[in-house]
Design a protein around this motif. Structure first.
Motif, PDB file in Angstrom:
ATOM      1  N   ILE A 225     -10.946  59.678  15.769  1.00 20.26           N
ATOM      2  CA  ILE A 225     -11.984  58.619  16.346  1.00 20.26           C
ATOM      3  C   ILE A 225     -11.953  58.502  17.731  1.00 20.26           C
ATOM      4  O   ILE A 225     -13.169  58.474  18.342  1.00 20.26           O
ATOM      5  N   GLY A 226     -10.951  58.757  18.616  1.00 17.11           N
ATOM      6  CA  GLY A 226     -11.077  58.743  20.027  1.00 17.11           C
ATOM      7  C   GLY A 226     -11.035  57.313  20.566  1.00 17.11           C
ATOM      8  O   GLY A 226     -11.260  56.332  19.777  1.00 17.11           O
ATOM      9  N   ARG A 227     -11.058  57.204  21.744  1.00 20.89           N
ATOM     10  CA  ARG A 227     -11.128  56.090  22.716  1.00 20.89           C
ATOM     11  C   ARG A 227     -12.591  55.376  22.331  1.00 20.89           C
ATOM     12  O   ARG A 227     -13.426  55.971  22.633  1.00 20.89           O
ATOM     13  N   GLU A 228     -12.515  54.154  21.891  1.00 22.65           N
ATOM     14  CA  GLU A 228     -13.635  53.537  21.483  1.00 22.65           C
ATOM     15  C   GLU A 228     -14.646  54.231  20.502  1.00 22.65           C
ATOM     16  O   GLU A 228     -15.807  54.024  20.708  1.00 22.65           O
ATOM     17  N   GLY A 229     -13.971  55.146  19.879  1.00 23.36           N
ATOM     18  CA  GLY A 229     -14.874  55.985  18.897  1.00 23.36           C
ATOM     19  C   GLY A 229     -15.779  57.049  19.609  1.00 23.36           C
ATOM     20  O   GLY A 229     -16.602  57.507  18.781  1.00 23.36           O
ATOM     21  N   ARG A 230     -15.416  57.498  20.604  1.00 26.05           N
ATOM     22  CA  ARG A 230     -16.203  58.402  21.327  1.00 26.05           C
ATOM     23  C   ARG A 230     -16.163  59.802  20.482  1.00 26.05           C
ATOM     24  O   ARG A 230     -17.254  60.596  20.376  1.00 26.05           O
ATOM     25  N   ASN A 231     -14.945  60.302  20.125  1.00 25.61           N
ATOM     26  CA  ASN A 231     -14.761  61.434  19.379  1.00 25.61           C
ATOM     27  C   ASN A 231     -15.668  61.737  18.007  1.00 25.61           C
ATOM     28  O   ASN A 231     -16.415  62.619  17.995  1.00 25.61           O
TER      29      ASN A 231
END
Length: 519
Positions: A225-231
């Motif tokens: 998912i990454g930070r704040e969904g960036r990935n």
């Protein structure tokens, strides 16, 4: 010490000794009395135990005698019951034998009566035969007088009449031979198709629109998912695939109706999980590598399909499009596997008919080539396939087979007919295609409602998974000639009002039965 004192001491000792002896004898006597009393009570207890044991033994003896009497009574009752049952069974057998003997006697009497009646009928028949011969002779004489024909002239007239009858019989024979040859042709066609199906048995697995990617741990979900969904946003944007991260442990679901994009996303995500470095730049690199791998696999699948079917000289772009069909499905059936199977079935049927199988295989392999571009070009897959075949200069017979395999145009060549039949066979295999259960039931109900709407239909049944409808007609309303017209009208209406793969057999039955019982 004085003598008087000494005497007192001696007297005291003597008195003590005498008292002790008396006390000892008194204690001994008391203990003897106690022992005698205990001995008496023990004897009484022993006598009581003996009497109790005697009474218990008597009781046990009486109980044993009662049990023995009960058992003897039970055995006696069982024996009497069994004897009674056997006696009743013997009586039943005797009655049955007596009834059989009576039946045999009646049958014997009936046979004798029938034999007498038959002998009488034979005598009557002989008599009537003699009378008929006499009547025949008299009628011949009368006919000769009335007709004015001589015997030769009558023979000539009979020969002329016989010639006309023979002409009619010849026409009937010709019609019978034509019907027989048609039936033999249908039987031969069925044998060819069945042999083609048997020699080209293939497994079918319904394709789905989702893929599951296993994860080494649930902690990996947060990294994807990454930070704040960036990935995850980057991965979805680059691949065009939806990533579903739910409560499923150690797994992520990829959802897309485009199987090529879904395969690219799956490969890219597996590489990222294996590498462990997940960030937008790394995601972009992984997606590019996965796209190149999928493109290479598409090329290999196209070449494998051409080699597997033995079709040579196919344009490289057409081979690439064939490979793309590996990731295209139709009703859950893989289109490339379907095309390979159609090519093989069409080639087998062509060989059974004594034809060159090369063109049939080529047309079968390319008949659905338009499905590789239906997501990119507007129009039906038939029209797209015809345009592609013309663009890459395929044989006109191949183009015609592609155009006619769904009856967009009337098939005019044997190759087109073979491809059409092979396509229907491959699509109709049990489990080859998946369709919504509700739509399937509605199609069967629609099929039966169309048949029931015609006058004179008694019952109808949709069978063979909707590929045949069996219709029972009322014989007092529909005649044999009307039955043929009714079957044709029902088939025509099904063609006009329904959509279905392959073909539907309309089996119309008109039957009149007369039932009697000989007693």
């Amino acid at each position: 010490m004085t003598t008087q004192t000494l005497s007192m001491i001696v007297c005291g000792l003597i008195s003590f000794v005498v008292g002790a002896v008396l006390a000892f004898f008194a204690g001994v006597k008391y203990r003897m009395k106690v022992a005698e009393a205990e001995l008496g009570s023990a004897e009484e207890e022993a006598k009581r135990l003996v009497s109790d044991a005697i009474r218990a033994a008597e009781t046990k003896k009486k109980e044993a005698l009662l049990e023995a009497k009960d058992e003897i009574y039970k055995i006696k009752n069982d024996s009497e019951k069994e004897i009674k049952e056997r006696r009743s069974e013997v009586q039943r057998q005797e009655r049955r034998l007596q009834q059989r003997e009576e039946n045999l006697d009646r049958k014997t009497e009936n046979m004798e009566k029938k034999e007498e009646a038959l002998q009488q009928k034979l005598k009557d028949a002989d008599q009537r035969l003699q009378e008929a011969e006499q009547v025949k002779a008299s009628q011949l004489e009368m006919l000769e007088r009335i007709s004015g024909y001589s015997e030769e002239q009558a023979k000539a007239y009979l020969l002329s009449t016989l010639s006309d009858e023979l002409t009619h019989e010849k026409a009937l024979k010709i019609q019978q031979f034509e019907q027989r040859y048609k039936e033999e042709a249908d039987q031969k066609a069925r044998e060819i198709i069945s042999q083609a199906i048997q020699r080209c048995a293939a497994d079918h697995v319904a394709e789905v629109t989702v893929s599951a990617v296993p994860l080494p741990s649930d902690e990996m979900k947060g990294r994807i998912i990454g930070r704040e969904g960036r990935n995850i946003r980057t991965l979805e944007t680059l691949t065009g695939v939806d990533l579903i991260i739910d409560d499923t442990p150690e797994a992520i679901t990829l959802s897309s109706h485009d199987p090529v994009k879904r395969e690219v996303a799956r490969i890219a995500l597996e590489k990222l999980i294996q590498d462990g470095r997940i960030h937008p730049a790394r995601i972009e690199e992984a997606v590019e590598k996965a796209a190149r791998e999928v493109e290479q696999k598409i090329k290999q699948d196209g070449e494998r399909a051409v080699i597997e079917t033995g079709v040579h000289g196919v344009h490289p772009e057409l081979m690439r499009l064939l490979g793309r069909m590996r990731y295209r499905t139709s009703y859950g059936q893989n289109v490339l596997d379907h095309s390979i199977e159609v090519a093989q079935i069409a080639g087998i049927m062509a060989s059974e008919l004594g034809l060159e199988p090369t063109q049939a295989k080529r047309a079968g392999l390319l008949h659905d080539i338009g499905k590789a571009l239906t997501h990119e070009i507007e129009g039906s897959h038939v029209a797209i396939g015809v345009d592609l075949a013309r663009k890459y200069r395929e044989n006109p017979d191949i183009i015609h087979a592609i155009e006619a395999h769904h009856n967009d145009v009337e098939p005019k060549t044997i190759v087109a007919c073979l491809v059409q039949a092979a396509d229907a066979i491959s699509a109709a295999r049990p489990g080859a295609r998946r369709e919504n259960l509700e739509n399937y039931i509605k199609r069967l109900e629609k099929l039966e409602s169309i048949a029931n709407s015609f006058e004179g239909v008694d019952k109808c049944f949709a069978i063979q998974a909707g590929r045949e409808i069996r219709i029972m007609l009322k014989p007092d309303i529909i005649s044999d000639d009307q039955m043929i017209i009714t079957a044709r009208e029902i088939a025509k209406r099904i063609e006009d009002e329904m959509e279905y793969p392959g073909q539907i057999k309309v089996n119309v039955i008109r039957e009149t039965r007369a039932i009697e019982y000989a007693k």
